[in-house]
Design a protein around this motif. Structure first.
Motif, PDB file in Angstrom:
ATOM      1  N   ASN A 166     -28.406   7.527  11.333  1.00  0.00           N
ATOM      2  CA  ASN A 166     -27.710   8.526  10.519  1.00  0.00           C
ATOM      3  C   ASN A 166     -28.682   9.282   9.609  1.00  0.00           C
ATOM      4  N   VAL A 167     -29.643   8.573   9.020  1.00  0.00           N
ATOM      5  CA  VAL A 167     -30.575   9.252   8.131  1.00  0.00           C
ATOM      6  C   VAL A 167     -31.519  10.153   8.918  1.00  0.00           C
ATOM      7  N   ILE A 168     -31.912   9.719  10.114  1.00  0.00           N
ATOM      8  CA  ILE A 168     -32.777  10.560  10.947  1.00  0.00           C
ATOM      9  C   ILE A 168     -32.029  11.801  11.412  1.00  0.00           C
ATOM     10  N   ALA A 169     -30.753  11.608  11.790  1.00  0.00           N
ATOM     11  CA  ALA A 169     -29.953  12.742  12.275  1.00  0.00           C
ATOM     12  C   ALA A 169     -29.728  13.781  11.186  1.00  0.00           C
TER      13      ALA A 169
ATOM     14  N   ARG B   9     -42.604   4.730   6.882  1.00  0.00           N
ATOM     15  CA  ARG B   9     -42.520   3.450   7.576  1.00  0.00           C
ATOM     16  C   ARG B   9     -41.325   2.641   7.051  1.00  0.00           C
ATOM     17  N   GLY B  10     -41.058   1.561   7.784  1.00  0.00           N
ATOM     18  CA  GLY B  10     -39.971   0.662   7.393  1.00  0.00           C
ATOM     19  C   GLY B  10     -40.425  -0.333   6.343  1.00  0.00           C
ATOM     20  N   ASN B  11     -39.787  -1.521   6.364  1.00  0.00           N
ATOM     21  CA  ASN B  11     -40.076  -2.487   5.299  1.00  0.00           C
ATOM     22  C   ASN B  11     -39.928  -3.910   5.839  1.00  0.00           C
ATOM     23  N   TYR B  12     -40.780  -4.798   5.329  1.00  0.00           N
ATOM     24  CA  TYR B  12     -40.660  -6.222   5.583  1.00  0.00           C
ATOM     25  C   TYR B  12     -40.302  -6.873   4.250  1.00  0.00           C
ATOM     26  N   GLN B  13     -39.106  -7.435   4.139  1.00  0.00           N
ATOM     27  CA  GLN B  13     -38.625  -7.885   2.832  1.00  0.00           C
ATOM     28  C   GLN B  13     -38.204  -9.353   2.888  1.00  0.00           C
ATOM     29  N   ILE B  14     -38.636 -10.123   1.872  1.00  0.00           N
ATOM     30  CA  ILE B  14     -38.255 -11.530   1.772  1.00  0.00           C
ATOM     31  C   ILE B  14     -36.847 -11.617   1.181  1.00  0.00           C
ATOM     32  N   MET B  15     -35.938 -12.324   1.882  1.00  0.00           N
ATOM     33  CA  MET B  15     -34.550 -12.460   1.445  1.00  0.00           C
ATOM     34  C   MET B  15     -34.144 -13.929   1.504  1.00  0.00           C
ATOM     35  N   GLU B  16     -33.051 -14.233   0.798  1.00  0.00           N
ATOM     36  CA  GLU B  16     -32.483 -15.579   0.904  1.00  0.00           C
ATOM     37  C   GLU B  16     -31.941 -15.776   2.310  1.00  0.00           C
TER      38      GLU B  16
ATOM     39  N   GLY C   1     -32.514   0.403   1.954  1.00  0.00           N
ATOM     40  CA  GLY C   1     -33.749   0.679   1.222  1.00  0.00           C
ATOM     41  C   GLY C   1     -34.701   1.548   2.022  1.00  0.00           C
ATOM     42  N   VAL C   2     -34.820   1.267   3.328  1.00  0.00           N
ATOM     43  CA  VAL C   2     -35.661   2.100   4.203  1.00  0.00           C
ATOM     44  C   VAL C   2     -35.097   3.508   4.282  1.00  0.00           C
ATOM     45  N   ALA C   3     -33.770   3.611   4.375  1.00  0.00           N
ATOM     46  CA  ALA C   3     -33.122   4.928   4.451  1.00  0.00           C
ATOM     47  C   ALA C   3     -33.366   5.727   3.176  1.00  0.00           C
ATOM     48  N   ALA C   4     -33.290   5.063   2.019  1.00  0.00           N
ATOM     49  CA  ALA C   4     -33.527   5.753   0.751  1.00  0.00           C
ATOM     50  C   ALA C   4     -34.960   6.274   0.675  1.00  0.00           C
ATOM     51  N   ASN C   5     -35.915   5.451   1.108  1.00  0.00           N
ATOM     52  CA  ASN C   5     -37.310   5.882   1.123  1.00  0.00           C
ATOM     53  C   ASN C   5     -37.522   7.045   2.099  1.00  0.00           C
ATOM     54  N   TYR C   6     -36.828   7.000   3.234  1.00  0.00           N
ATOM     55  CA  TYR C   6     -36.927   8.066   4.230  1.00  0.00           C
ATOM     56  C   TYR C   6     -36.447   9.394   3.624  1.00  0.00           C
ATOM     57  N   HIS C   7     -35.301   9.342   2.961  1.00  0.00           N
ATOM     58  CA  HIS C   7     -34.758  10.546   2.316  1.00  0.00           C
ATOM     59  C   HIS C   7     -35.728  11.074   1.266  1.00  0.00           C
ATOM     60  N   PHE C   8     -36.226  10.183   0.448  1.00  0.00           N
ATOM     61  CA  PHE C   8     -37.102  10.593  -0.644  1.00  0.00           C
ATOM     62  C   PHE C   8     -38.356  11.296  -0.107  1.00  0.00           C
TER      63      PHE C   8
ATOM     64  N   VAL D  35     -36.936 -10.380   6.483  1.00  0.00           N
ATOM     65  CA  VAL D  35     -36.066  -9.408   7.147  1.00  0.00           C
ATOM     66  C   VAL D  35     -36.903  -8.171   7.452  1.00  0.00           C
ATOM     67  N   CYS D  36     -37.003  -7.850   8.736  1.00  0.00           N
ATOM     68  CA  CYS D  36     -37.886  -6.769   9.189  1.00  0.00           C
ATOM     69  C   CYS D  36     -37.058  -5.586   9.680  1.00  0.00           C
ATOM     70  N   VAL D  37     -37.291  -4.449   9.066  1.00  0.00           N
ATOM     71  CA  VAL D  37     -36.702  -3.185   9.520  1.00  0.00           C
ATOM     72  C   VAL D  37     -37.860  -2.201   9.614  1.00  0.00           C
ATOM     73  N   GLN D  38     -38.179  -1.781  10.819  1.00  0.00           N
ATOM     74  CA  GLN D  38     -39.399  -1.000  10.995  1.00  0.00           C
ATOM     75  C   GLN D  38     -39.165   0.254  11.823  1.00  0.00           C
ATOM     76  N   LEU D  39     -39.844   1.301  11.410  1.00  0.00           N
ATOM     77  CA  LEU D  39     -39.937   2.555  12.165  1.00  0.00           C
ATOM     78  C   LEU D  39     -41.190   3.276  11.674  1.00  0.00           C
TER      79      LEU D  39
END
Length: 775
Positions: free
Chosen positions: A508-511, A532-539, A561-568, A724-728
């Motif tokens: 959605n953010v890319i579109a 780029r995406g993000n590698y984040q430590i989570m519970e 969080g990745v989407a917010a950074n992409y927009h910014f 938790v890995c979300v990458q692009l």
């Protein structure tokens, strides 16, 4: 014939005076009778029944007809038609009419006298009312039921035991009849049944207790218990029982409560036993529904009586509390309505404060005297839990009559992490309650637990003290809790949900930038940045089935969080394209565009955080058009692309003007095979190259990654965490020769200087303006 000839004198001297006399006597007599019935029984229902009784109605009709006969006789209308053989009868019809009605009135007066005699005799009145109740159609039985109820109240007030016996027999019969017609159903009795029980119980509580009486125990309350017909007690019945028991406690009629407890004990023991399982040839349970229904019925029944124990403790009737805790009718003793092991006590205690219970459950079901308001439910729960704390101590005084049966056995630890948390908190409160009672010697004496006041009693009897048992339980829960959080695996279903939502969010953010993407790839003379995406430590608990708390956004937080950074980053590109910035009053921004005289087919307008409805609806900007169906805007035929969130301060509240050929590229690149293998990344979208994975850091296979994370992380223990890995990888390119004009809305609150003049804005794409600037 001589008598008939002299009938006017007979009527005048005999019938008329008799009718007048009966009339003069009848009405005052009836009114006086009704008043005395009301005085005797304090019942408007009985007076209404007397007034509407058929005998009374016939008598009143006879009185009216007798008066009418006098009128007929006074007019003495002659016979005008020849009726042959009937002429003689018609000639004396007035005499016959007045004579017959007078005779009937005299006879019926004796009937009324007998009816009055019945109403003045309670035993005959009850028999008369019951007979009428039985022969009356169903819809009209309520009238007689209410009248009989008033006789019941009278019998209680006057201590008429003979009458009470017949009344109780009547009520047992009608209650049983109602139950038999609704076999195997949840029974809601008619409202008049509940009202009768409630009022009768009030009268019983108010009167002085007799040595021997049908009303000494809870005979009236026991009409609700009849398991023979396999019926289920309704909420309305529970509510009536609760109010009646509250009445008894208020008037200190412990005998009624104890008698009720005995009958309830018997009912649970005989009629609410667990249903044994029945299986077919494949060992499949065939009566599961019946078993579940019975278990639910048992739980509801027990909850009611635990609440009753809390109420008795609340009103400080310790003698009664001691009696109900020790009541049993079996040898060796079995205590049906109270727990027989500590495990049962603790489990019931936890259920009382179960987080999933409705918030006003106890307040609605079990009202306590002088307890109301928003905290009422919590107060009621507290007293039920305090009662359970006393039952905890009671277990120490029970003897085990069976080999291997331990009354002090604690329950198994719950498997759910959330329940473990709940148990840890509640066990601490339970320990406080128990500690408080162990210090109150007077209370322990009243409850028959005085031995527990001496600390040495536990050692002498080789039993662990309550605080020791509870502390051991809490320690075991904590150990199991930590072990469960560490060892449980990431849920496949939750990981799949995480990946699905990640794909949707990033697509959605890319579109959103498709409309400002240059279709021609810029090959030379360009600047670029990478997103780029993000590698984040989570519970890790947020991605497992057994969760200790609710993790509502664990499956979306990293992707968002990745989407917010992409927009910014993407919106910041427009401030990097070479151009000019102007600050204009809001009403001048679109006029500036018009003054530039741009080719509408070559240009595009990018709106960053500008609230366009303000310009269309408030400022009424000419040529600014809003297409409602597609929710798009154009100005003077030039398309406007809007962005609202995640913007850099340098670009917000602005319009950017640039040629379409100067739009940037958004290139979505593949991630290296090495990185994909290292983080076990799964490609979620092959066009935009979106990747995601969840790595359990407690697993040995992820030990290398965990070691790398420890270097830069302040967490010492990562065994309960997940990466938790979300990458692009998105490359944004723009031509270094691209031109852009930024028109920012001037704010008198945010901007210190003055707005720019419209005349100072030049068309940077005009060759003449470019040449003059270069010179």
């Amino acid at each position: 014939m001589n008598i008939l000839l002299e009938y006017p004198d007979i009527v005048k001297e005999v019938f008329v005076p008799m009718i007048i006399a009966l009339f003069a006597i009848a009405f005052p007599f009836l009114l006086q009778t009704i008043s005395r019935i009301d005085d005797k029984y304090s019942s408007t229902k009985l007076t209404e029944v007397f007034y509407k009784d058929r005998k009374s109605t016939i008598f009143l009709i006879a009185v009216i007809l007798s008066l009418s006969s006098i009128v007929v006789w006074i007019f003495k209308q002659p016979r005008n038609v020849d009726w042959g053989l009937f002429n003689s009868i018609l000639d004396y019809s007035a005499l016959l009419f007045i004579g017959s009605i007078t005779l009937f009135l005299v006879i019926w007066l004796f009937v009324i006298v007998y009816l009055i005699y019945i109403f003045y005799n309670p035993n005959k009145l009850l028999a008369y009312m019951i007979a009428n109740y039985k022969k009356t159609v169903e819809k009209k039985k309520v009238k007689y039921f209410l009248a009989i109820s008033d006789i019941l109240y009278f019998s209680i007030q006057k201590a008429n035991e003979e009458l009470a016996r017949d009344l109780l027999e009547f009520y047992y019969n009608i209650f049983n009849d109602f139950l038999s017609k609704n076999e195997n159903q949840t029974i809601k009795f008619p409202n008049e049944y509940y009202n009768m029980i409630f009022e009768a119980n009030e009268q019983i509580c108010l009167r002085k207790k007799k040595t021997i009486s049908y009303f000494n125990d809870s005979s009236l309350l026991s009409v609700f218990f009849n398991g023979y017909y396999k019926t289920t007690i309704s909420e309305e019945t529970y509510s009536t029982l609760w109010m009646c028991l509250r009445q008894a406690l208020y008037y200190k009629r412990e005998d009624i409560v104890l008698s009720y407890w005995k009958k309830a004990h018997q009912h649970f023991s005989f009629y609410l036993q667990r249903i044994p399982e029945q299986t077919d040839g494949n060992f499949k349970i065939t009566n599961k529904t019946e078993i579940d229904n019975r278990n639910n019925e048992r739980e509801r029944y027990l909850e009611f009586h635990y609440a009753l124990g809390g109420l008795i403790l609340y009103v400080e009737n310790y003698a009664l509390l001691k009696q109900i805790m020790s009541y049993t009718n079996q040898v060796p003793p079995r205590y049906i309505l109270v727990p027989e092991t500590l495990g049962e006590v603790v489990v019931r205690y936890m259920q009382t404060e179960a987080p999933l219970l409705e918030p006003f459950r106890y307040q609605v079901r079990y009202s306590f005297p002088d307890v109301s308001g928003v905290n009422a439910d919590g107060i009621i729960r507290k007293w039920i839990k305090r009662y359970l704390a006393i039952l905890f101590l009671r277990q120490y005084k029970l003897q085990s009559y069976y080999y291997g049966y331990n009354t002090l056995s604690m329950p198994n630890i719950p498997k759910s992490l959330s329940e473990m948390n709940h148990w840890q908190d509640e066990l601490g409160i339970l320990k406080e309650y128990i500690g408080e009672y162990l210090l109150d010697s007077n209370l322990l004496i009243k409850l028959g637990l005085s031995d527990l006041f001496e600390n040495e009693w536990f050692n002498k009897n080789n039993k662990k003290a309550p605080d020791e048992l509870i502390n051991e339980m809490i320690a075991r829960i904590r150990e199991t809790y930590d072990e469960t959080k560490t060892l449980q695996k990431v849920s496949e279903s939750k990981e799949a949900e995480f990946k699905l939502k990640t794909k949707d969010i990033l697509n959605n953010v890319i579109a959103a930038y498709d409309e400002v993407t240059n279709p021609e790839i810029i090959q030379k003379e360009y600047e670029h940045i990478f997103i780029r995406g993000n590698y984040q430590i989570m519970e890790k608990a947020g991605y497992v089935e057994n969760q200790d708390i609710s993790y509502l956004n664990s499956d979306t937080i990293v992707a968002e969080g990745v989407a917010a950074n992409y927009h910014f980053s993407a919106t910041s590109i427009f401030s990097m394209i070479m151009g000019y910035e102007y600050k204009l009053k809001p009403e001048d921004i679109f006029n500036a565009i018009l003054n530039l005289n741009l080719n509408r087919n070559e240009f595009i307008i990018v709106s960053m955080g500008l609230h366009l409805p303000y310009y269309t609806d408030i400022l009424k900007i000419d040529r600014l058009v809003h297409e409602i169906k597609t929710d798009t805007y154009t100005y003077d035929g030039i398309k406007i692309v809007t962005f609202h969130n995640y913007m850099h301060d340098f670009v917000r509240q602005s319009l950017f003007l640039l040629k379409k050929i100067d739009l940037p590229n958004f290139l979505h690149l593949e991630i290296s095979l090495e990185e994909r293998e290292k983080y076990k990344l799964e490609e979620l979208d092959k066009i935009n190259h979106i990747y995601a994975s969840i790595l359990d850091l407690s697993l040995q296979e992820n030990e290398t990654i965990k070691a790398e994370i420890k270097v830069s992380s302040d967490k010492n223990d990562l065994t309960k965490s997940a990466l938790v890995c979300v990458q692009l990888v998105t490359e944004i390119r723009w031509n270094i020769k691209s031109k852009c004009i930024q028109l920012r809305a001037f704010s008198q609150f945010d901007d210190r200087d003055n707005p720019d003049d419209l005349k100072g804005i030049k068309n940077i794409w005009d060759e003449k303006n470019t040449e003059s600037e270069s010179k």
